[in-house]
Design a protein around this motif. Structure first.
Motif, mmCIF file in Angstrom:
data_model
loop_
_atom_site.group_PDB
_atom_site.id
_atom_site.type_symbol
_atom_site.label_atom_id
_atom_site.label_comp_id
_atom_site.label_asym_id
_atom_site.label_seq_id
_atom_site.Cartn_x
_atom_site.Cartn_y
_atom_site.Cartn_z
ATOM 1 N N PRO A 1 -2.450 -61.764 64.187
ATOM 2 C CA PRO A 1 -1.066 -61.427 63.830
ATOM 3 C C PRO A 1 -0.091 -62.584 64.009
ATOM 4 C CG PRO A 1 -2.058 -59.651 65.084
ATOM 5 C CD PRO A 1 -3.025 -60.803 65.132
ATOM 6 N N PHE A 2 -0.414 -63.512 64.924
ATOM 7 C CA PHE A 2 0.467 -64.650 65.185
ATOM 8 C C PHE A 2 0.070 -65.890 64.377
ATOM 9 C CE2 PHE A 2 -0.354 -62.131 69.034
ATOM 10 C CZ PHE A 2 0.898 -61.546 69.193
ATOM 11 N N ARG A 3 -1.098 -65.856 63.746
ATOM 12 C CA ARG A 3 -1.612 -67.046 63.061
ATOM 13 C C ARG A 3 -1.761 -66.870 61.549
ATOM 14 N NH1 ARG A 3 -3.626 -70.835 66.637
ATOM 15 N NH2 ARG A 3 -4.160 -70.103 68.732
ATOM 16 N N LEU A 4 -1.348 -65.718 61.028
ATOM 17 C CA LEU A 4 -1.589 -65.456 59.606
ATOM 18 C C LEU A 4 -1.010 -66.555 58.720
ATOM 19 C CD1 LEU A 4 -1.141 -61.598 59.122
ATOM 20 C CD2 LEU A 4 -3.253 -62.952 58.963
ATOM 21 N N PHE A 5 0.236 -66.941 58.960
ATOM 22 C CA PHE A 5 0.865 -67.949 58.103
ATOM 23 C C PHE A 5 0.163 -69.300 58.253
ATOM 24 C CE2 PHE A 5 4.405 -64.884 58.609
ATOM 25 C CZ PHE A 5 4.569 -64.575 57.267
ATOM 26 N N PHE A 6 -0.240 -69.618 59.491
ATOM 27 C CA PHE A 6 -0.967 -70.865 59.723
ATOM 28 C C PHE A 6 -2.294 -70.863 58.953
ATOM 29 C CE2 PHE A 6 -4.392 -72.941 62.130
ATOM 30 C CZ PHE A 6 -3.926 -74.242 62.171
ATOM 31 N N LEU A 7 -3.051 -69.760 59.031
ATOM 32 C CA LEU A 7 -4.359 -69.683 58.376
ATOM 33 C C LEU A 7 -4.220 -69.705 56.857
ATOM 34 C CD1 LEU A 7 -5.962 -67.015 60.726
ATOM 35 C CD2 LEU A 7 -6.645 -69.405 60.546
ATOM 36 N N VAL A 8 -3.263 -68.970 56.341
ATOM 37 C CA VAL A 8 -3.025 -69.001 54.893
ATOM 38 C C VAL A 8 -2.612 -70.402 54.460
ATOM 39 C CG1 VAL A 8 -1.550 -68.139 53.022
ATOM 40 C CG2 VAL A 8 -2.496 -66.548 54.713
ATOM 41 N N GLY A 9 -1.792 -71.048 55.286
ATOM 42 C CA GLY A 9 -1.387 -72.423 54.972
ATOM 43 C C GLY A 9 -2.563 -73.373 54.915
ATOM 44 N N LYS A 10 -3.525 -73.205 55.820
ATOM 45 C CA LYS A 10 -4.724 -74.046 55.802
ATOM 46 C C LYS A 10 -5.531 -73.831 54.525
ATOM 47 C CE LYS A 10 -4.774 -76.428 59.668
ATOM 48 N NZ LYS A 10 -4.877 -77.916 59.680
ATOM 49 N N ILE A 11 -5.602 -72.591 54.075
ATOM 50 C CA ILE A 11 -6.304 -72.314 52.812
ATOM 51 C C ILE A 11 -5.575 -72.989 51.654
ATOM 52 C CG2 ILE A 11 -6.885 -70.491 51.159
ATOM 53 C CD1 ILE A 11 -7.383 -68.663 53.601
ATOM 54 N N LEU A 12 -4.261 -72.836 51.605
ATOM 55 C CA LEU A 12 -3.489 -73.403 50.500
ATOM 56 C C LEU A 12 -3.476 -74.925 50.533
ATOM 57 C CD1 LEU A 12 -0.477 -70.914 50.429
ATOM 58 C CD2 LEU A 12 -2.493 -70.960 48.945
ATOM 59 N N LYS A 13 -3.636 -75.500 51.719
ATOM 60 C CA LYS A 13 -3.668 -76.963 51.834
ATOM 61 C C LYS A 13 -4.837 -77.571 51.067
ATOM 62 C CE LYS A 13 -3.296 -80.655 55.288
ATOM 63 N NZ LYS A 13 -3.267 -80.999 56.740
ATOM 64 N N SER A 14 -5.910 -76.796 50.878
ATOM 65 C CA SER A 14 -7.057 -77.284 50.094
ATOM 66 C C SER A 14 -6.767 -77.269 48.595
ATOM 67 C CB SER A 14 -8.302 -76.454 50.396
ATOM 68 O OG SER A 14 -8.149 -75.117 49.929
ATOM 69 N N LYS A 15 -5.589 -76.768 48.211
ATOM 70 C CA LYS A 15 -5.107 -76.741 46.819
ATOM 71 C C LYS A 15 -6.154 -76.143 45.867
ATOM 72 C CE LYS A 15 -2.058 -80.708 47.497
ATOM 73 N NZ LYS A 15 -1.682 -82.073 47.041
ATOM 74 N N PRO A 16 -6.607 -74.928 46.147
ATOM 75 C CA PRO A 16 -7.675 -74.372 45.312
ATOM 76 C C PRO A 16 -7.184 -73.973 43.921
ATOM 77 C CG PRO A 16 -6.891 -72.729 46.866
ATOM 78 C CD PRO A 16 -6.205 -74.009 47.230
#
Length: 368
Positions: free
Chosen positions: A76-91
């Motif tokens: 619950p505290f890391r959702l934005f961080f984890l989504v950001g890591k996914i988006l950082k790979s620019k899929p």
């Protein structure tokens, strides 16, 4: 490969829970060379990476893995961080397997609508409500829903009612050997059974143990070797059950087998047993059939779509305890009749001879 060639490739990001022994993980690892040849690949692991599972890969292939191993309680505290890591790979293409990745993939799709989102559903029986809920949300948000079997496809279409197309990906990770080399059980000698998979309640291993005990009482020298990870503490309960029935010499627990070694494990055995209450594709069953083992299975999940009772496998109802001896009698006939055994072995092997591999099938679905 030049920098320009790398940049011209589609960027594929695949998100899953762990790299450990399991059908999803083994299939993905088998496809890494082919996926890297076709795409700029990133694999985000929401847990630990078992080094044994990827030991056979070269350094370049290992470099595609990115571990984000955080306790579930912190999500619950890391959702934005984890989504950001996914988006950082620019899929360009985002593929998500299993429920935590389904949650993150759904959020990533909402943030970046241009991403082509593939929700990969592997179950018709979910372990808990969050798993079902987030897989359903992902299916409704996805551009394409992938499934591991026809049975899962039918379930997803009926229960999740996604607007996106639902497509089946083959889960065969190795080609079926052209030549089947499987010895028949010899009368009076050891009849060797194997189970290979996660050791948990769903696999219904007490029924497999009961089968071995039934055959022993019928003067069949049957043994069972159980390979797999103690998934939920079930192994300890099974060992107590084996000891209580005096079967410690004929039912043995062999520990985990990594994907690279799995294929060779089947060779000394005659029959495979998996009397699960629920299954998806049941990869170990398909691999055993590819190797010509006669499979004693419960007809659940995808199994009835690639096996037929007393034609290419032996079906035993996992829930039919009241008539179990009648069903076990079918197994007794198979192990005592070389003609029936040989027919089942040949048909099991032949069914998979022309089937496509996971890597080819996944790429085909991405490119549609």
């Amino acid at each position: 490969m030049t920098h320009g060639e790398l940049n011209s490739k589609k960027r594929v990001t695949y998100v899953l829970h762990d790299i450990a022994i399991g059908g999803v993980e083994v299939a993905l690892i088998s496809a890494i060379p082919a996926l890297m040849a076709q795409y700029s690949l990133t694999i985000i692991v929401l847990g630990k990476i078992d080094a044994r599972m990827i030991a056979h890969l070269n350094d370049n292939e290992k470099s595609v893995f990115k571990s984000l191993d955080f306790p579930l309680s912190t999500y619950p505290f890391r959702l934005f961080f984890l989504v950001g890591k996914i988006l950082k790979s620019k899929p360009d293409i985002l593929i998500c397997s299993l429920w935590r990745s389904a949650l993150l993939g759904t959020l990533a799709k909402y943030v970046r609508r241009h991403i082509r989102f593939y929700a990969f559903v592997h179950n018709t029986a979910f372990p808990h409500l969050p798993a079902r809920y987030f897989n359903e949300r992902a299916a409704k948000a996805a551009d394409v829903v992938l499934t591991d079997s026809v049975a899962t496809k039918v379930y997803v279409e009926a229960k999740f009612t996604p607007k996106a197309p639902v497509r089946v990906v083959s889960f065969l990770t190795r080609p079926t050997p052209i030549k089947r080399s499987k010895d028949l059980p010899i009368a009076g000698e050891e009849v060797r059974f194997i189970f290979l998979g996660r050791i948990n309640k769903v696999k219904n291993l007490p029924a497999a143990i009961d089968l071995i005990q039934y055959l022993q009482k019928k003067s069949i020298n049957a043994t069972l070797d159980i390979f797999g990870r103690n998934d939920d503490g079930t192994e300890d309960i099974l060992k107590q059950y084996v000891a209580a029935n005096g079967l410690g010499q004929i039912i043995r627990f062999k520990g985990e087998v990594t994907g690279a070694d799995k294929w060779n494990v089947f060779r000394p055995y005659h029959l495979y047993v998996q009397l699960s209450f629920a299954e998806g594709m049941a990869m170990s069953v398909t691999e055993a059939m590819q190797n010509g083992l006669v499979c004693i299975v419960s007809p659940v999940g995808e199994i009835p779509n690639y096996a037929s009772d007393m034609q290419s496998a032996v079906f035993v109802d996992a829930n039919g305890a009241d008539r179990r001896d009648d069903q076990f009698e079918k197994v007794l006939r198979v192990v005592t009749d070389p003609k029936i055994f040989e027919m089942l072995s040949q048909n099991a092997h032949a069914h998979f001879l022309s089937q496509r591999l996971y890597s080819d099938s996944l790429i085909e679905q991405i490119e549609l």
